[in-house]
Design an enzyme around this catalytic site. Structure first.
Site, PDB file in Angstrom:
ATOM      1  N   LYS A  84       0.815  -1.221   0.000  1.00  0.00           N
ATOM      2  CA  LYS A  84       0.000   0.000   0.000  1.00  0.00           C
ATOM      3  C   LYS A  84       0.844   1.266   0.000  1.00  0.00           C
ATOM      4  CE  LYS A  84      -1.005   1.308   4.841  1.00  0.00           C
ATOM      5  NZ  LYS A  84      -0.359   0.351   5.749  1.00  0.00           N
ATOM      6  N   HIS A  87       1.613  -3.634  14.779  1.00  0.00           N
ATOM      7  CA  HIS A  87       2.161  -2.496  14.031  1.00  0.00           C
ATOM      8  C   HIS A  87       2.217  -1.327  14.996  1.00  0.00           C
ATOM      9  CE1 HIS A  87       3.008   0.559  11.160  1.00  0.00           C
ATOM     10  NE2 HIS A  87       2.786  -0.197  10.105  1.00  0.00           N
ATOM     11  N   GLU A 125       6.937  -5.912   8.145  1.00  0.00           N
ATOM     12  CA  GLU A 125       6.153  -5.379   7.022  1.00  0.00           C
ATOM     13  C   GLU A 125       6.529  -3.935   6.717  1.00  0.00           C
ATOM     14  OE1 GLU A 125       2.150  -7.907   8.352  1.00  0.00           O
ATOM     15  OE2 GLU A 125       2.334  -5.774   8.840  1.00  0.00           O
TER      16      GLU A 125
HETATM   17  C1  PLP Z   1       0.619   0.285   6.482  1.00  0.00           C
HETATM   18  C2  PLP Z   1       1.047  -0.974   7.080  1.00  0.00           C
HETATM   19  C3  PLP Z   1       2.399  -1.339   7.062  1.00  0.00           C
HETATM   20  C4  PLP Z   1       3.505  -0.445   6.552  1.00  0.00           C
HETATM   21  O1  PLP Z   1       3.815   0.534   7.474  1.00  0.00           O
HETATM   22  P1  PLP Z   1       5.096   1.481   7.314  1.00  0.00           P
HETATM   23  O2  PLP Z   1       4.992   2.392   8.474  1.00  0.00           O
HETATM   24  O3  PLP Z   1       4.970   2.170   6.011  1.00  0.00           O
HETATM   25  O4  PLP Z   1       6.302   0.634   7.386  1.00  0.00           O
HETATM   26  C5  PLP Z   1       2.725  -2.576   7.579  1.00  0.00           C
HETATM   27  N1  PLP Z   1       1.795  -3.413   8.099  1.00  0.00           N
HETATM   28  C6  PLP Z   1       0.494  -3.081   8.116  1.00  0.00           C
HETATM   29  C7  PLP Z   1      -0.480  -4.053   8.671  1.00  0.00           C
HETATM   30  C8  PLP Z   1       0.079  -1.856   7.638  1.00  0.00           C
HETATM   31  O5  PLP Z   1      -1.216  -1.533   7.695  1.00  0.00           O
END
Ligand code: PLP
Length: 405
Positions: free
Chosen positions: A65, A197, A271
């Site tokens: 995303k 996260h 991630e």
């Molecule tokens: C948006 C998102 C990410 C990426 O986050 P960053 O801060 O750009 O590294 C990773 N995992 C999940 C579940 C997300 O929603």
């Protein structure tokens, strides 16, 4: 649109010359003066090397995303990254590149039925959940039960330093963990690990430490309930490239040593989105209007808050501007040594909100000059619109490969 295929090798500081060559000799840009991106795949390679050096045991699943540019995705794939998808379309995109479904995690804790069915049909088995309703949906849409769940927990400590905190939206609370594990068990679903996260662009390393400690508690809860031993830890995203990353990696390694040293078979994944996408992209936009009010200079450019700069609104991005005066000062496009003025840069739409920077020191620029914006790849082109009829999505991306950085 991706100009794709052709990648120009440049020296570490060669991006200025490359942008100049596009402005002066790319037929489409000369004709339209449309804004364009430059993606430095060499920088992506370096970022991966830095990742592997500092987090050698943690496999990155790039968060699509953040920036789903095709050249970025295929390059990430060749560097050995896997992928974090949040929707059917993102899964379709990754599969369309010939990437195997077992390199995808469907890391959205609340998914539409139809998307779950698609994942199940295409062999994407790993997904996250944080409610009993999601357990029911997953059960229904993976009729063969061929899936591996990660329970998404909410980081308990919010140190308030994330650029985009995730607040109340996702993650089970500590007292919800046990009922959720039991519900999954009752449905015959396999919970193989924990995911969290800490919020995007978090600058506080303590966030990783406390979240990893909380994940340990969840592993212990599963053991206490007599459920199969958990074996996957997903530390999510949140990383920013640069010295902040080195510090975050140290905190992560230390916390894993502290809380998971007795788990030799543990699979640890992450991630990252912003970490890989932010710095490799540079945007160039054309000056289409100007006004002088005393000492103040005001410029209008042909990309703005509703296009690539939506990251100002949604991602709280801080924008850096470089003058690029190919029209008015071709011998010194960046205007080094020139007198500067406090300047406002507006986007093209007829909305006052559409302002890119204010009070920014820039040399005197003229209509037809360009402005260049480095580090603009995270949550920018991914979420723009064509509001008011100004092209804010599908800009061209030119590929370069910088050597030595
Ligand atoms: C948006 C998102 C990410 C990426 O986050 P960053 O801060 O750009 O590294 C990773 N995992 C999940 C579940 C997300 O929603």
């Amino acid at each position: 649109m991706d100009n794709g295929k052709k990648t120009t090798e440049i020296s570490k500081n060669g991006i200025n010359d490359f942008i100049k060559s596009i402005i002066l000799s790319d037929p489409y840009t000369k004709e339209t003066k449309e804004p364009f991106f430059v993606l430095d795949l060499g920088m992506v390679t370096s970022l991966m090397a830095i990742w592997k050096e500092n987090l050698p045991t943690i496999r990155p699943f790039y968060a699509v995303k953040c920036n789903p540019n095709l050249s970025l995705l295929t390059h990430m794939e060749t560097l050995g990254a896997n992928f974090d998808c949040a929707s059917q379309k993102e899964i379709e995109l990754i599969l369309s590149l010939g990437i195997s479904p077992n390199r995808i995690i469907f890391a959205n804790p609340c998914k539409p039925d139809t998307h779950i069915r698609y994942a199940s049909k295409t062999g994407v088995t790993r997904t996250t959940f944080d409610s009993v309703y999601e357990v029911e949906k997953i059960k229904k849409n993976y009729p063969d039960g061929n899936c591996q769940l990660l329970i998404r927990v909410k980081p308990i400590h919010d140190y308030g330093s994330a650029r985009c905190p995730l607040g109340a939206k996702y993650g089970a609370l500590p007292n919800e963990v046990e009922p959720l594990l039991k519900a999954a068990k009752l449905s015959g679903l396999d919970v193989v690990g924990v995911s969290f996260h800490i919020g995007s662009g978090d600058a506080d390393c303590r966030s990783y430490h406390s979240a990893i400690s909380a994940a340990r508690d969840v592993f212990d809860t599963a053991t206490k309930l007599g459920f199969p031993r958990m074996r996957v830890l997903n530390i999510g995203g949140g990383f920013t490239a640069g010295s902040q990353f080195i510090e975050a990696a140290e905190a992560v390694n230390f916390a894993i040593q502290t809380y998971f040293k007795d788990e030799p078979d543990l699979e640890i994944i992450a991630e990252p989105g912003r970490y890989f996408a932010e710095h490799p992209f540079t945007l160039a936009a054309n000056v289409i209007g100007k006004r002088v009010r005393g000492e103040l200079r005001e410029y209008y450019i042909n990309d703005g808050l509703y296009g690539s700069f939506n990251c100002i609104q949604y991602d709280h991005a801080v924008i850096t501007v470089k003058a690029f005066m190919v029209e008015s000062d071709p011998e010194n496009v960046n205007g080094f040594g020139s007198m500067t003025y406090g300047s406002t840069v507006f986007g093209p739409t007829c909305d006052a909100l559409d302002t890119v920077v204010e009070g920014y020191e820039l040399p005197e620029m003229e209509i037809g000059d360009w402005m260049v914006f480095p580090n603009i790849g995270a949550y920018s082109s991914a979420s723009g619109s064509n509001f008011n009829g100004f092209k804010g999505v599908g800009l061209s991306t030119h590929l370069v490969y910088s050597k030595g950085g």
